[in-house]
Design an enzyme around this catalytic site. Structure first.
Site, PDB file in Angstrom:
ATOM      1  N   ASP A  44      31.949  28.618 -50.101  1.00 59.59           N
ATOM      2  CA  ASP A  44      33.370  28.689 -50.427  1.00 59.59           C
ATOM      3  C   ASP A  44      33.545  29.398 -51.764  1.00 59.59           C
ATOM      4  O   ASP A  44      32.624  29.411 -52.592  1.00 59.59           O
ATOM      5  CB  ASP A  44      33.969  27.277 -50.501  1.00 59.59           C
ATOM      6  CG  ASP A  44      35.467  27.266 -50.285  1.00 59.59           C
ATOM      7  OD1 ASP A  44      35.896  26.953 -49.162  1.00 59.59           O
ATOM      8  OD2 ASP A  44      36.221  27.559 -51.235  1.00 59.59           O
ATOM      9  N   ASP A  94      32.622  34.599 -51.716  1.00 65.34           N
ATOM     10  CA  ASP A  94      33.915  35.216 -51.428  1.00 65.34           C
ATOM     11  C   ASP A  94      33.706  36.108 -50.213  1.00 65.34           C
ATOM     12  O   ASP A  94      33.078  37.164 -50.311  1.00 65.34           O
ATOM     13  CB  ASP A  94      34.371  36.033 -52.639  1.00 65.34           C
ATOM     14  CG  ASP A  94      35.702  36.743 -52.404  1.00 65.34           C
ATOM     15  OD1 ASP A  94      36.212  36.726 -51.260  1.00 65.34           O
ATOM     16  OD2 ASP A  94      36.235  37.327 -53.368  1.00 65.34           O
ATOM     17  N   VAL A  95      34.213  35.690 -49.057  1.00 67.69           N
ATOM     18  CA  VAL A  95      33.915  36.419 -47.821  1.00 67.69           C
ATOM     19  C   VAL A  95      34.604  37.777 -47.749  1.00 67.69           C
ATOM     20  O   VAL A  95      34.340  38.554 -46.821  1.00 67.69           O
ATOM     21  CB  VAL A  95      34.271  35.591 -46.562  1.00 67.69           C
ATOM     22  CG1 VAL A  95      33.470  34.305 -46.516  1.00 67.69           C
ATOM     23  CG2 VAL A  95      35.775  35.321 -46.478  1.00 67.69           C
ATOM     24  N   TYR A 146      49.176  37.621 -41.205  1.00 70.57           N
ATOM     25  CA  TYR A 146      48.334  36.571 -40.639  1.00 70.57           C
ATOM     26  C   TYR A 146      48.192  36.746 -39.133  1.00 70.57           C
ATOM     27  O   TYR A 146      47.077  36.733 -38.590  1.00 70.57           O
ATOM     28  CB  TYR A 146      48.929  35.198 -40.966  1.00 70.57           C
ATOM     29  CG  TYR A 146      48.043  34.034 -40.590  1.00 70.57           C
ATOM     30  CD1 TYR A 146      47.070  33.577 -41.460  1.00 70.57           C
ATOM     31  CD2 TYR A 146      48.190  33.376 -39.368  1.00 70.57           C
ATOM     32  CE1 TYR A 146      46.249  32.509 -41.135  1.00 70.57           C
ATOM     33  CE2 TYR A 146      47.381  32.306 -39.029  1.00 70.57           C
ATOM     34  CZ  TYR A 146      46.412  31.873 -39.911  1.00 70.57           C
ATOM     35  OH  TYR A 146      45.612  30.817 -39.575  1.00 70.57           O
ATOM     36  N   LYS A 200      44.640  37.839 -37.372  1.00 67.01           N
ATOM     37  CA  LYS A 200      44.017  36.837 -36.506  1.00 67.01           C
ATOM     38  C   LYS A 200      43.828  37.390 -35.093  1.00 67.01           C
ATOM     39  O   LYS A 200      42.883  36.997 -34.384  1.00 67.01           O
ATOM     40  CB  LYS A 200      44.847  35.554 -36.483  1.00 67.01           C
ATOM     41  CG  LYS A 200      44.752  34.752 -37.769  1.00 67.01           C
ATOM     42  CD  LYS A 200      43.319  34.283 -38.061  1.00 67.01           C
ATOM     43  CE  LYS A 200      43.249  33.335 -39.228  1.00 67.01           C
ATOM     44  NZ  LYS A 200      41.873  32.819 -39.465  1.00 67.01           N
ATOM     45  N   THR A 209      45.712  20.941 -43.282  1.00 67.82           N
ATOM     46  CA  THR A 209      44.942  21.586 -44.338  1.00 67.82           C
ATOM     47  C   THR A 209      45.890  22.015 -45.440  1.00 67.82           C
ATOM     48  O   THR A 209      47.119  21.921 -45.309  1.00 67.82           O
ATOM     49  CB  THR A 209      44.191  22.824 -43.814  1.00 67.82           C
ATOM     50  OG1 THR A 209      45.149  23.862 -43.538  1.00 67.82           O
ATOM     51  CG2 THR A 209      43.400  22.513 -42.552  1.00 67.82           C
TER      52      THR A 209
END
Length: 257
Positions: free
Chosen positions: A37, A58-59, A150, A154, A185
């Protein structure tokens, strides 16, 4: 796949769905769980709880993902399961949102999965076994009225998961795509927004569904089973589905005003 004795990497593992997945991997008997994370402190808290390893990652940076995989191999020898789960919500809006936000979404929800696959899929193919899970969203199958970046990115996550399954599904690499609606979340508002229409699940409920699908080695993980019905309705009458989404968007805009 039987998770017992396997090594699992979970990105976005410090909270939400990722933390739920990390805890469930440990509960299922994984011999190593790596909690990755951007928030190392929170990742360390989860890792400490389950006897795992926390790694800052950091992806949106391929170098970070490569380092994550290298650290995992150094500690545990290999990567059996890669849960590519990290995601961001960003701000609400559409075409008016700045390119920097769109670019960040593409990196986190698109390229992060590609970079991860580059790092782990070849070794899975060589062993003839491995599992790669992409966390997309019901927004990837359907859409979401609150935020264009988003929903669009996605869709890309789902498409890449499909391609990965097509390309490597007969070479020992199992691939699944997680597509929930609202989950409790930090990213989800209290009422769940438009995604909360079928209730808000806990990360633990989502993780349980992921494990069930991994055992059966199916593709779609749908913690909210209603999503399958909506997806079917979309395919059967696209224009009617779009009309319904237009009404939902109008309602969202009225509430925002």
């Amino acid at each position: 796949m039987d998770i017992r004795g396997k090594v699992a990497v979970v990105t976005g593992g410090a909270s939400g769905i990722g933390a739920g997945l990390a805890r469930r991997m440990a509960a299922e008997g994984a011999r190593g769980v790596v909690v990755a994370d951007v928030n190392l402190e929170r990742a360390q808290a989860v890792a400490s709880e389950i006897g795992g390893l926390a790694v800052a990652c950091d992806v949106s940076r391929e170098a970070d993902i490569r380092q994550l995989v290298a650290v995992t191999r150094e500690r545990f020898g290999q990567v059996d399961i890669y849960l590519s789960n990290a995601g961001i919500l960003g701000r609400m809006g559409g075409i008016e949102l700045e390119d920097e936000l769109w670019d960040k979404m593409w990196q986190v929800h698109g390229m992060a999965h590609v970079w991860a696959a580059r790092a782990v899929v070849p070794e899975m193919v060589a062993r003839g076994e491995g599992y790669f899970l992409v966390t997309a969203s019901a927004a990837g199958l359907l859409n979401i009225v609150e935020t264009a970046p988003y929903g669009v990115t996605k869709h890309a996550a789902l498409a890449f998961a499909e391609w990965l399954r097509i390309a490597y599904g007969r070479r020992g690499v199992r691939v699944s795509c997680l597509c929930p609606q609202a989950v409790r979340t930090d990213m989800v508002p209290a009422d769940g927004g438009s995604a909360g229409i079928n209730g808000i699940l806990s990360p633990e409920q989502v993780a349980a569904e992921v494990v069930a699908v991994m055992r059966d080695e199916k593709f779609l993980v749908l913690p909210h089973p209603e999503v399958a019905k909506y997806f079917l309705a979309k395919a059967q009458d696209y224009d009617r589905w779009l009309g319904g989404m237009q009404k939902l968007y109008a309602q969202h805009m009225a509430n925002a005003a």
